[in-house]
Design a protein around this motif. Sequence first.
Motif, PDB file in Angstrom:
ATOM      1  N   PHE A 527       0.845  -1.193   0.000  1.00 27.33           N
ATOM      2  CA  PHE A 527       0.000   0.000   0.000  1.00 27.33           C
ATOM      3  C   PHE A 527       0.884   1.247   0.000  1.00 27.33           C
ATOM      4  O   PHE A 527       2.083   1.196   0.281  1.00 27.33           O
ATOM      5  CB  PHE A 527      -0.947   0.016   1.203  1.00 27.33           C
ATOM      6  CG  PHE A 527      -0.249   0.083   2.538  1.00 27.33           C
ATOM      7  CD1 PHE A 527       0.030   1.294   3.150  1.00 27.33           C
ATOM      8  CD2 PHE A 527       0.131  -1.090   3.194  1.00 27.33           C
ATOM      9  CE1 PHE A 527       0.670   1.349   4.377  1.00 27.33           C
ATOM     10  CE2 PHE A 527       0.769  -1.045   4.425  1.00 27.33           C
ATOM     11  CZ  PHE A 527       1.042   0.179   5.016  1.00 27.33           C
ATOM     12  N   GLN A 528       0.251   2.368  -0.325  1.00 34.15           N
ATOM     13  CA  GLN A 528       0.913   3.669  -0.293  1.00 34.15           C
ATOM     14  C   GLN A 528       0.192   4.585   0.683  1.00 34.15           C
ATOM     15  O   GLN A 528      -0.966   4.342   1.036  1.00 34.15           O
ATOM     16  CB  GLN A 528       0.919   4.304  -1.692  1.00 34.15           C
ATOM     17  CG  GLN A 528       1.808   3.595  -2.696  1.00 34.15           C
ATOM     18  CD  GLN A 528       1.755   4.249  -4.058  1.00 34.15           C
ATOM     19  OE1 GLN A 528       0.692   4.320  -4.671  1.00 34.15           O
ATOM     20  NE2 GLN A 528       2.893   4.731  -4.538  1.00 34.15           N
ATOM     21  N   LEU A 529       0.884   5.635   1.107  1.00 35.30           N
ATOM     22  CA  LEU A 529       0.301   6.640   1.984  1.00 35.30           C
ATOM     23  C   LEU A 529       0.081   7.929   1.199  1.00 35.30           C
ATOM     24  O   LEU A 529       0.783   8.176   0.203  1.00 35.30           O
ATOM     25  CB  LEU A 529       1.220   6.916   3.174  1.00 35.30           C
ATOM     26  CG  LEU A 529       1.379   5.776   4.185  1.00 35.30           C
ATOM     27  CD1 LEU A 529       2.422   6.149   5.240  1.00 35.30           C
ATOM     28  CD2 LEU A 529       0.046   5.453   4.855  1.00 35.30           C
ATOM     29  N   PRO A 530      -0.862   8.765   1.634  1.00 39.27           N
ATOM     30  CA  PRO A 530      -1.052  10.059   0.955  1.00 39.27           C
ATOM     31  C   PRO A 530       0.245  10.867   0.967  1.00 39.27           C
ATOM     32  O   PRO A 530       1.010  10.814   1.938  1.00 39.27           O
ATOM     33  CB  PRO A 530      -2.137  10.741   1.799  1.00 39.27           C
ATOM     34  CG  PRO A 530      -2.859   9.620   2.469  1.00 39.27           C
ATOM     35  CD  PRO A 530      -1.838   8.556   2.716  1.00 39.27           C
ATOM     36  N   PRO A 531       0.522  11.612  -0.095  1.00 42.57           N
ATOM     37  CA  PRO A 531       1.802  12.331  -0.210  1.00 42.57           C
ATOM     38  C   PRO A 531       2.109  13.267   0.953  1.00 42.57           C
ATOM     39  O   PRO A 531       3.264  13.503   1.262  1.00 42.57           O
ATOM     40  CB  PRO A 531       1.642  13.112  -1.519  1.00 42.57           C
ATOM     41  CG  PRO A 531       0.626  12.343  -2.302  1.00 42.57           C
ATOM     42  CD  PRO A 531      -0.324  11.768  -1.294  1.00 42.57           C
ATOM     43  N   ARG A 532       1.098  13.805   1.617  1.00 40.48           N
ATOM     44  CA  ARG A 532       1.332  14.755   2.705  1.00 40.48           C
ATOM     45  C   ARG A 532       1.148  14.122   4.090  1.00 40.48           C
ATOM     46  O   ARG A 532       1.083  14.846   5.094  1.00 40.48           O
ATOM     47  CB  ARG A 532       0.402  15.966   2.563  1.00 40.48           C
ATOM     48  CG  ARG A 532       0.653  16.773   1.295  1.00 40.48           C
ATOM     49  CD  ARG A 532      -0.256  17.994   1.242  1.00 40.48           C
ATOM     50  NE  ARG A 532      -0.043  18.760   0.030  1.00 40.48           N
ATOM     51  CZ  ARG A 532       0.886  19.698  -0.116  1.00 40.48           C
ATOM     52  NH1 ARG A 532       1.678  19.970   0.908  1.00 40.48           N
ATOM     53  NH2 ARG A 532       1.037  20.353  -1.248  1.00 40.48           N
ATOM     54  N   ASP A 533       1.095  12.834   4.161  1.00 38.80           N
ATOM     55  CA  ASP A 533       0.906  12.152   5.446  1.00 38.80           C
ATOM     56  C   ASP A 533       2.147  12.338   6.330  1.00 38.80           C
ATOM     57  O   ASP A 533       3.268  12.032   5.909  1.00 38.80           O
ATOM     58  CB  ASP A 533       0.658  10.664   5.205  1.00 38.80           C
ATOM     59  CG  ASP A 533       0.138   9.961   6.448  1.00 38.80           C
ATOM     60  OD1 ASP A 533       0.687  10.226   7.536  1.00 38.80           O
ATOM     61  OD2 ASP A 533      -0.804   9.166   6.331  1.00 38.80           O
TER      62      ASP A 533
END
Length: 634
Positions: A527-533
């Motif tokens: 999975f990936q995280l939101p760019p601004r997390d």
Amino acid sequence: MMSDTQRPAPKGIEVISGALVSMPAAPGVYRMLDLSGNALYVGKARSLKKRVTTYTQIARLPERLRRMVSETSTVEIITTHTEAEALLLEANLIKRLKPKYNILLRDDKSYPWLVITEDGEFPQLAKHRGAQVRKGRYWGPFASAWSVNQTIQALQRVFLLRTCPDTVFANRTRPCLLFQIKRCSAPCVGRIDAEAYGALVRQASDFLSGRAGTVQHDLAAAMAAAADVMEYERAAAIRDRIRGLAHIRGGDVINPESVGDADVIAIHQAAGQSCLQVFFIRGGRNYGNRSFFPTQAQGATPGDVLGAFIAQFYDDKTPPPLILLSNTVPQADLLKDALGLKAGYKVELAVPQRGEKRHVVEHAATNAREALERKLAESAGQEKLLAATAALFGLEGNPERIEVYDNSHIMGTNAYGVMIVAGPEGFIKPAYRRFSIKGPITPGDDFAMMREVLTRRFVRATAEDSSREDGTWPDLVVIDGGAGQLSAARAVLDELGVSDVPLVAIAKGPDRDAGREWFHLPDRSPFQLPPRDPVLYFLQRLRDEAHRYAITTHRASRSRKITTSELDGIPGIGSARKKALLNHFGSARGVRQAGLKDLEAVSGINRTTARLIYGYFNPDARFDDLPAGGIRKD
């Protein structure tokens, strides 16, 4: 009612009571050890028997020492002639053994000094670290390289002393840029004679020794004398030096001229933590400051923390004649005697109540408060990130120790694996580890490198801390890589029977763009995280620190190999002969390919040495007159 954690096991009291039977009533140091022989606590006493007896009076002990007694398995003592000697020995043992229940100063820093050399006609002004073996006058310590560099730059403007190394100085044929910008008098090319340069050296020494007023008076007289004989250019140059001197003298709370040579130590406590701020004052000038955050200080009074800090801080450095404190310390007279014994002169501890000295201490206390507030704020932010990380990866609680692994090599050469560690206080650099890849592995096989690194790490962890009570086991392991790296790591841990350590692999996304990383877990889809997390930024920072450490380690190894030579392994070939061989043949390869006659033709290489060199590179060669024990690689 006393809780289970407060009530020490009878075994601890029995051990201490048994040791008291034969314990002398002499000055000395005692050590409480656990079952593994590790130091739990180190203390000093005027009467060992009387002091250690207090540990059997459980109701009077604070919670920290109750736990210490409950874990005590052995008591060891060392007697000394005086209590002052015991205090010095106690500080030395605490720094070396790092006992679990002592207030500990974490200070592995080597402090820089300023030196004016005395082994040449034109002394050099330089920064120095380490043993003071070179002949010269030393001033310090400075709190940091930045502070000593700033001082050198200021002194260059006023006293025009050379800062170049001797090798550069001996080979100059024209003045360097420092002469052009009026920061050096260019003795290298004869722009100043030895007598005049010596006068500059004496002025600089006087200034650093606290006699700035005398220096300024002498410069003013010299400027007036030059003006009287109409040497206006020289008078203007001296005027510029006077202006520079007035600028760096600056008497205020930062540079208190009335203090002279002293260290200023102030403490601030909040939220169960302590911060100590140390200002180094020499000759009325501030040589910089440092913040310290001792461990095991929760619940201790400011005076107790200050006393423990002072004893450990000066264990490996000479104290100044005066130490200004924000709080009184227990047994101050004993502490003064111990510091004086170490320094060889009287050392005064003072808590000033008024005047400039009090203002300096208040300034240090303000810095201590601000430094602790910053640290607490950073810790609060770190705790939030750790909580979010625990939630993201399904951990049972906030991770106290995160280990991140990475490899670095060039086509399999100079291969290293590294481990960096982070926790609630940020990066834990003393826990970093580097692993030189031993193999055998296929060059460039990153999976095999990771397997070797993790195997060595967890085999050792299992052997040294199988109970996992020392805080050296990770709560989360992060691998720089993708699914393949994760599988290799999981296989290693499963083989070692370590199935309960969470694993995560971070793989960069398309085009290796930061911010598009994929996270791989053993039982979960990538999975990936939101760019601004914020958690993404946090994990990127951990991964980048591991990468930085791996690259730095690899480059250092490569540099060491570049600077070594095949000739270093030949016994009897020192630096002079090696230089002669390289100058003659141009390279180590040329030496290796040389014949006997060619080697004998080198200056300083006789027939016997030539045969030793030839035999080293040609192990099958036989010479009847080769010395016993000669070089062979049979």
